[in-house]
Design an enzyme around this catalytic site. Structure first.
Site, PDB file in Angstrom:
ATOM      1  N   THR A 157     -73.359 -47.000   2.019  1.00 38.20           N
ATOM      2  CA  THR A 157     -74.628 -46.276   2.077  1.00 38.20           C
ATOM      3  C   THR A 157     -75.367 -46.576   0.787  1.00 38.20           C
ATOM      4  OG1 THR A 157     -73.442 -44.477   3.156  1.00 38.20           O
ATOM      5  CG2 THR A 157     -75.573 -43.916   2.249  1.00 38.20           C
ATOM      6  N   ARG A 185     -72.513 -43.114  16.841  1.00 36.03           N
ATOM      7  CA  ARG A 185     -71.644 -42.619  15.761  1.00 36.03           C
ATOM      8  C   ARG A 185     -72.474 -42.226  14.524  1.00 36.03           C
ATOM      9  NH1 ARG A 185     -70.890 -44.432  10.275  1.00 36.03           N
ATOM     10  NH2 ARG A 185     -68.830 -43.744   9.588  1.00 36.03           N
ATOM     11  N   GLY A 187     -71.817 -40.951  10.446  1.00 42.31           N
ATOM     12  CA  GLY A 187     -70.839 -40.690   9.396  1.00 42.31           C
ATOM     13  C   GLY A 187     -71.287 -39.515   8.545  1.00 42.31           C
ATOM     14  N   ASP A 188     -71.112 -39.656   7.244  1.00 40.88           N
ATOM     15  CA  ASP A 188     -71.392 -38.561   6.315  1.00 40.88           C
ATOM     16  C   ASP A 188     -72.855 -38.498   5.863  1.00 40.88           C
ATOM     17  OD1 ASP A 188     -70.737 -41.157   5.071  1.00 40.88           O
ATOM     18  OD2 ASP A 188     -71.221 -40.127   3.195  1.00 40.88           O
ATOM     19  N   GLY A 209     -69.422 -44.763   1.319  1.00 32.61           N
ATOM     20  CA  GLY A 209     -68.051 -45.139   1.643  1.00 32.61           C
ATOM     21  C   GLY A 209     -67.700 -44.774   3.072  1.00 32.61           C
ATOM     22  N   HIS A 210     -66.411 -44.669   3.357  1.00 33.62           N
ATOM     23  CA  HIS A 210     -65.960 -44.361   4.716  1.00 33.62           C
ATOM     24  C   HIS A 210     -66.429 -42.959   5.117  1.00 33.62           C
ATOM     25  CE1 HIS A 210     -63.123 -47.776   4.191  1.00 33.62           C
ATOM     26  NE2 HIS A 210     -63.332 -47.885   5.486  1.00 33.62           N
ATOM     27  N   GLY A 211     -67.397 -42.946   6.034  1.00 41.33           N
ATOM     28  CA  GLY A 211     -68.079 -41.700   6.352  1.00 41.33           C
ATOM     29  C   GLY A 211     -67.198 -40.644   6.975  1.00 41.33           C
TER      30      GLY A 211
HETATM   31  N1  GLY Z   1     -71.046 -43.801   4.542  1.00 43.31           N
HETATM   32  C1  GLY Z   1     -71.737 -44.402   5.593  1.00 43.31           C
HETATM   33  C2  GLY Z   1     -71.145 -44.165   6.900  1.00 43.31           C
HETATM   34  O1  GLY Z   1     -69.936 -44.047   7.012  1.00 43.31           O
HETATM   35  O2  GLY Z   1     -71.874 -44.090   7.857  1.00 43.31           O
END
Ligand code: GLY
Length: 296
Positions: A157, A185, A187-188, A209-211
């Protein structure tokens, strides 16, 4: 408004990710350009919200970042984007999720900021963007060749946090999400308390990062709860150390209510740029290990 200090600060990032050697200069230059856009707003007494939006619009326009043009492709080969803006003075939030066909999702989030709903997704977000004269485009116009060719799994992001000279704090995010994600989908990055938060009485934070992991640990909420006690950098580091419980890597930037900045990441790289009224020259790094670059 909590305080009118006359001091301003801006910190932004280009994503928690791996930066290939041949992309380092583009990442650095993009962050420099985004920082210049935001500091221009703050130096002339503009608002934190305007500065964050201006910075993120620059990052969205550059194909090297996973936001706007150059976003990750979902499992159907499409670009679906999430973005958010939060005003730490009013706690107003504007956010969009799984949005297609706009050049600057952060500016759609901006248009939503004073509206009653805080988050619109998919077709509803697009209708709002269209009805409020956002810059629309053919969804395929955001796809860049290298995303079609590359098997690199993106999940990062871009984001920015600012304190303006009136003491107001804002935070914003924008992302093309996760490579190969299911359609729809999120994410965060569009969810307050997960990928971002801002409150003038505490500070502001934006994550990358990993949302799914960031949302599971409610990272932004944890950081906001700890900033005053631990300081911005330690608050981020402690929260993100919990990513090991849920998997994935992440990075975060934050500003406390006094304008002190902090950043931390457990991703291989995390391009960060910052400037403040105390130190107006651009400081840019590609990761925590890198020496400080004084960059005019
Ligand atoms: N941090 C971005 C996403 O996982 O969508």
């Amino acid at each position: 408004m909590i305080g009118q200090t006359g001091r301003w600060a801006l910190i932004l990032h280009g994503g928690a990710k791996e930066i290939a050697p041949e992309e380092q200069e583009d990442n650095r230059a993009g962050c420099r350009q985004a920082l210049a856009a935001g500091t221009q707003v703050l130096e002339r007494g503009g608002s934190a919200i305007d500065a964050v939006e201006a910075s993120i619009r620059v990052l969205e326009a550059l194909p090297v970042f996973n936001a706007g043009l150059g976003s990750a492709l979902n499992s159907l080969g499409e670009v679906e984007m999430c973005a958010a803006l939060m005003d730490g003075n009013t706690l107003d939030i504007g956010a969009v999720g799984a949005l297609m066909g706009v050049r600057h999702p952060v500016s759609v989030a901006r248009k939503m900021l004073r509206e009653t709903p805080i988050l619109l997704v998919g077709g509803g977000a697009f209708m709002f963007a269209r009805d409020n004269h956002a810059e629309l485009c053919d969804p395929s116009a955001l796809i860049v060749e290298k995303r079609k060719e590359s098997l690199e799994a993106l999940h990062d992001t871009v984001g920015a946090v600012a304190l303006d000279s009136s003491g107001n704090i804002a935070a914003g995010t924008s992302t093309g999400g996760l490579t190969g994600a299911l359609k729809g989908r999120m994410g965060d990055s569009a969810m307050p308390g997960c990928g971002y938060y801002a409150d003038n009485s505490i500070g502001g934070v934006a994550l990358s990062g990993h949302g799914e992991g960031i949302a599971r640990i409610a990272a932004a909420a944890q950081i906001m709860a700890a900033i005053e006690r631990d300081g911005a950098e330690d608050a981020i580091a402690k929260a993100l150390s919990q990513m090991s419980r849920v998997g994935g890597d992440a990075g975060g930037i934050a500003i406390d209510k006094a304008g002190r900045t902090g950043w931390w990441h457990n991703s291989p790289s995390f391009a960060v740029a910052m400037a403040s009224s105390d130190s107006p020259e651009a400081n840019i790094w590609l990761n925590k290990q890198e020496d400080t670059k004084q960059d005019g």
